[in-house]
Write an enzyme that holds these catalytic residues in place. Structure first.
Site, short mmCIF file in Angstrom:
data_model
loop_
_atom_site.label_atom_id
_atom_site.label_comp_id
_atom_site.label_asym_id
_atom_site.label_seq_id
_atom_site.Cartn_x
_atom_site.Cartn_y
_atom_site.Cartn_z
N CYS A 416 0.82 -1.69 0.13
CA CYS A 416 -0.53 0.02 0.02
C CYS A 416 0.63 1.25 -0.49
CB CYS A 416 -0.97 -0.24 1.16
SG CYS A 416 -0.16 -0.21 3.00
N HIS A 460 -2.01 0.64 7.21
CA HIS A 460 -2.30 0.89 5.73
C HIS A 460 -1.81 2.09 5.76
CE1 HIS A 460 -4.04 0.48 1.82
NE2 HIS A 460 -4.64 1.31 2.40
N ASP A 476 -8.32 5.58 -1.93
CA ASP A 476 -7.00 5.02 -1.57
C ASP A 476 -6.60 4.49 -3.06
OD1 ASP A 476 -6.08 2.69 -0.43
OD2 ASP A 476 -7.68 2.29 0.62
#
Lengths: 658, 318
Positions: A416, A460, A476
């Site tokens: 991520c 994250h 995201d």
């Protein structure tokens, strides 16, 4: 001078080792050697009969141990360093521990050492660890006591005791202490603020999110299954895709690493969001991470005590979280962050290192010409991630100087933070203000405890993009690459096993068992003045003064004593421990089953006479047992106990019919 | 239990064998009284004195006589009467005109075994002359101290106190007797044997000494070597303590009585050829030891014997 003896010394070392164990695990290698070498020498000396070391070697070893400590910790004032000092000194004490008095000292300090472990962890397993150490220490103390008692006594040889009976005895002693401990725990007056603090810094590696983000930093957290925090909601629990637990926010990028920017400045009190209509009201139990960030869902509408809210909505506690920290918080998901963007902030949100990532810059400029709108541009970038062969994976190759170029065009495999970082750079190149946010996403919902467990592996990174009229909006990019990451969590998105013992059923089990830890945190660790008051409220005692609490404590102790003392006295009673008496009692019981009643005032031979009349067939055995017993009890030289014991246990009188 | 060897000395084992023979000989004369005969020997071995309390004609004198015979000691019998004077027991100094001095004529007390018949028929003055000798092992006559022989063993018989013309012995003097028992009537089978076998007096005459005074002294010393364990002392203490509980007796047993109990128990164990005392030994001698020392609390309908047995049943053996 009488010493503890070989067996007891082994027990002593075992006690010390167990008390040291959690400390050993976190010791630097040099200190580890200093702590283990004296114990190894002592074991060797017990079994090989080595002579005690001369003083100069002992003093030298002490000096070496101190040097190892200083070299490893530089400063002996921290928690870890101080406990290591205690461990090393106790280990060194074993080199010169040849007297019972010294051995007893080592046991007592071992218990203290064990108690110091509560400075580092107050988990649900700690009482078991403490209990195990205490039992071991009790066995050792019992043995020491016995060796001392025999040292001055030329009386009868020591009774053979089994390990089981010693453990049982220690366990019983512990069991007596439990109610007393419980009474102290419940009634001891709690202070709103502790009398002394635990030192802030330790040398333990900090866990959790850090104050910078570079490729690989969150990936490392993915391996860590320890809980980060637990969230308990009042009311409905938000959907998994809404669970973005906001943590550190990054503004500055140096081509490789993202760093902080604005969290030095607090938000104006007037700017703090209202709870709004769809507010989430929840409590967070934050595991100690020795950092200052508190986590909350967007956007926090309340500020926990001793904390502040920065301009970019980071919640920062004034002191690092070094103990379990529980705070209640309200979040407003509909809040619009910064409808207007001031120019210094805009500049900061667009800042990039010059002359880096030329290929990305070229791509972005081409797109920008085709897609002038900001929202459309964001969509185009997300589509690009989604449609090109990008992989969400732990095995991300190392990136060089132009990390974004390499990632976007060559490797296309990452975690991520790679996506968040690349996306943010692209947006900034396109002139769209963007910041990177790290935190946790998702979590495991425990139906049993009605809370969400967030582990470090849920860490994250995502971005926030500023649109005119919409303010800062969460985007995201990872979700575009791997929608599973957001829906099922990090572990669901990756099929690979992280390590040898990584099975999904094991993870499920661990998640389910976590409810124990959660309740423990809630009732034991968090048991303070409020919980105390809550506990006594049903009895109509709203808020007890310390004096009342202490009185209650002593009343409780007195009540426990009334229960415990008769038990203690019964256990200590004479005859109970005497194997001869026990064997004889067995014999009497067998006679009784055969219908032969005896009086306590009957002598053994009288018993035998009575029994022989009733059981003429067994007369010989009965008399033999009676004579053996009489000799065992009253003769100057007792016959071997085994003979009596065997005779009694082989004695099976036939029941008389009719 | 019987395998015990008391000492490595050959003489000791031989002595003990002869002791048992002596006991058997007395048992043969006094049929069916094994227990009492055992207690009598026990009393002798423990350097104590014996009080036999019973109606006339049950064999008190025979027992004393037989005992004196088998232990081979010189033997005197004194019949106590109300006009007996201390000098009749202790002896007198008589003026010898030819030598122009007093010469001491020792009385019957200067014997190793003495049978005192009907000790409660004499006046207290005479009684105390005897009892003083029993306690001290010496008598003082006209400022001269005379040591009594060794062994010195007094067997006194006494008629039950309700008979007319008796002077009951005071408690302090009863304490001088180590043991006391009654013989009782023989059971029918034994009585039949008594009636059919030969005359006891003739049997007595025929009985020869199986032991000598030296043996007795040595045996008495052997008795003191018998082992007493801590457990047994616990039991003895428990018994003594129980007698001091006022639900049983007016006064409990004194420490002196406790010592006597221990001594008697040792002797009994020795007699049984054991080198340690068992609770059974204590239980066997206890009634004989306590009977004349304890008087039941008034208002009790039980006899002292019943009381003592009940007390024994109350004390658990540790």
């Amino acid at each position: 001078m009488n010493g503890p003896g070989k067996k007891t010394t082994v027990w002593l070392i075992a006690t010390l080792l167990l008390a040291m164990l959690p400390q050993l695990v976190s010791m630097p290698p040099a200190v580890l050697v200093a702590a283990l070498a004296p114990l190894l020498w002592r074991i060797g000396s017990e079994f090989n009969g080595w002579k005690p070391l001369p003083p100069w070697i002992r003093h030298g070893a002490t000096a070496l141990g101190l040097i190892a400590l200083f070299m490893s910790y530089h400063d002996l004032s921290g928690r870890r360093a101080a406990v290591s000092l205690l461990s090393v000194m106790l280990a060194l004490k074993m080199v010169e521990c040849y007297r019972i008095r010294d051995a007893r000292l080592v046991v007592c300090f071992s218990l203290f050492l064990c108690a110091t472990q509560y400075l580092f962890s107050q988990g649900v397993l700690m009482p078991f660890y403490g209990g195990a150490t205490t039992i071991l220490a009790m066995v050792t103390l019992t043995q020491l006591q016995r060796s001392e008692a025999w040292a001055h006594d030329t009386g009868p040889p020591p009774a053979k005791t089994s390990l089981l009976s010693e453990l049982g005895f220690s366990f019983r002693l512990m069991a007596f202490a439990v109610p007393v401990g419980l009474a102290f725990f419940i009634f001891f007056p709690r202070l709103a603020s502790p009398l002394w603090g635990i030192p802030d810094s330790t040398l333990d590696s900090k866990s959790g999110l850090s104050d910078s983000m570079s490729p690989g930093s969150i990936q490392n957290l993915f391996m860590d299954d320890s809980p980060a925090f637990r969230a308990e909601f009042f009311g409905a629990v938000p959907a998994a895709s809404q669970l973005y637990w906001r943590g550190p926010v990054f503004w500055r990028f140096d081509g490789k690493t993202w760093k902080g920017g604005f969290y030095g400045r607090n938000i104006d009190a007037a700017e703090i969001p209202d709870p709004g209509e769809n507010a989430w009201d929840y409590t967070i139990q934050l595991e100690p991470n020795e950092r200052n960030w508190l986590f909350a869902l967007d956007y926090p509408a309340s500020i926990p005590p001793d904390s502040r809210l920065t301009l970019d909505f980071q919640l920062i506690r004034r002191q690092p979280v070094i103990q379990l920290f529980k705070y209640g918080i309200i979040s407003n998901p509909d809040f619009m962050d910064a409808p207007e963007l001031s120019s210094p902030i805009r500049l900061q949100a667009l800042d990039l290192p010059d002359e880096s990532n030329p290929r990305t810059r070229e791509l972005v400029e081409r797109w920008r010409q085709e897609t002038p709108g900001d929202a459309e541009f964001v969509q185009r970038a997300l589509q690009y991630f989604n449609q090109e062969p990008f992989h969400y994976s732990l095995e991300a190759p190392l990136l060089g100087a132009n990390s974004v170029d390499e990632f976007l065009f060559d490797t296309r495999t990452g975690y991520c933070e790679h996506y968040a970082s690349s996306f943010a750079v692209m947006m900034r190149m396109a002139g769209i203000p963007t910041r990177v946010v790290t935190g946790y996403q998702g979590g495991w919902y425990s139906g049993l405890g009605n809370y969400i467990l967030v582990r470090q592996s849920d860490a994250h990174a995502w971005t926030e993009v500023w649109f005119s009229g919409r303010g800062w909006t969460r985007v995201d990019p990872t979700a575009a690459v791997s929608p599973l990451r957001v829906q099922q969590g990090s572990l669901g998105a990756l099929n690979a096993s992280r390590h040898l013992f990584d099975y999904s059923w094991l993870r499920g089990l661990r998640n389910s068992v976590d409810v124990v830890q959660q309740q423990w945190n809630d009732w034991v660790i968090e048991y303070g003045a409020n919980r105390q008051a809550q506990l006594f409220a049903p009895f109509g005692l709203d808020r007890m003064s310390p004096a009342m609490l202490v009185s209650a404590l002593f009343i409780a102790l007195a009540l426990f004593s009334v229960i415990i003392f008769p038990i203690v006295l019964r256990i200590k009673g004479p005859g109970r421990k005497d194997p001869i008496q026990q064997a004889w009692r067995t014999f009497l019981q067998r006679l009784e089953r055969a219908g032969i009643a005896t009086l306590p005032s009957d002598g053994a031979i009288e018993v035998a006479a009575t029994a022989s009349r009733r059981l003429p067939g067994d007369s010989e055995t009965i008399y033999r047992i009676a004579h053996l017993y009489t000799r065992s009890r009253y003769a100057p030289v007792a016959p071997p106990f085994g003979e009596l014991n065997q005779a009694i246990h082989e004695f099976r009188p036939k029941k008389k019919s009719a | 239990m019987n395998s015990t060897v008391l000492s490595t000395e050959q003489g000791s084992a031989g002595r003990h064998a002869r002791l048992l023979e002596a006991r058997t000989a007395v048992n043969d004369i006094l049929l069916g009284k094994d227990n009492q005969v055992g207690l009598a020997f026990c009393c002798l071995l423990a350097r104590g004195h014996l009080l036999i309390e019973d109606v006339p004609g049950v064999g008190k004198t025979t027992l004393a006589h037989a005992l004196a015979r088998v232990i081979g000691s010189d033997y005197q019998r004194i019949q106590f009467t109300s006009d007996l004077l201390p000098a009749d027991i202790l002896g007198v100094s008589i003026y010898k005109r030819d030598k122009d001095e007093f010469e001491f004529h020792p009385g019957p007390i200067f014997s190793q075994v003495i049978l005192v018949d009907e000790v409660n028929r004499a006046t207290p003055k005479t009684q105390s002359a005897l009892l003083e000798g029993m306690a001290e092992g010496q008598v003082t006559i006209e400022s001269t101290t005379h040591i009594l022989p060794s062994p010195f063993f007094v067997m006194a018989t006494q008629n039950p106190l309700d008979l007319v013309g008796t002077y009951p012995l005071p408690d302090s003097q009863l304490d001088r007797f180590l043991l006391s028992f009654s013989l009782g009537y023989p059971d029918p089978a034994e009585e039949r044997r008594l009636l059919t076998t030969e005359d006891r007096a003739r049997m007595l005459d025929r009985t020869s000494a199986l032991l000598n005074p030296d043996d007795i002294r040595a045996l008495q010393e052997d008795c003191e070597k018998v082992h007493v364990s801590e457990n047994l002392l616990d039991y003895i203490q428990a018994l003594l303590q129980e007698t001091r509980d006022d639900r049983w007796f007016e006064t409990g047993l004194s420490p002196r009585a406790g010592l006597a109990l221990l001594r008697a128990s040792r002797s009994l164990a020795f007699l049984e050829n054991r080198d340690f005392v068992t609770p059974e030994d204590v239980k066997t001698v206890f009634p004989a030891l306590a009977r004349h020392r304890l008087s039941p609390t008034s208002g009790f309908s039980q006899s002292p014997e019943e009381q003592i047995n009940e007390l024994l049943a109350q004390v658990p053996i540790p």
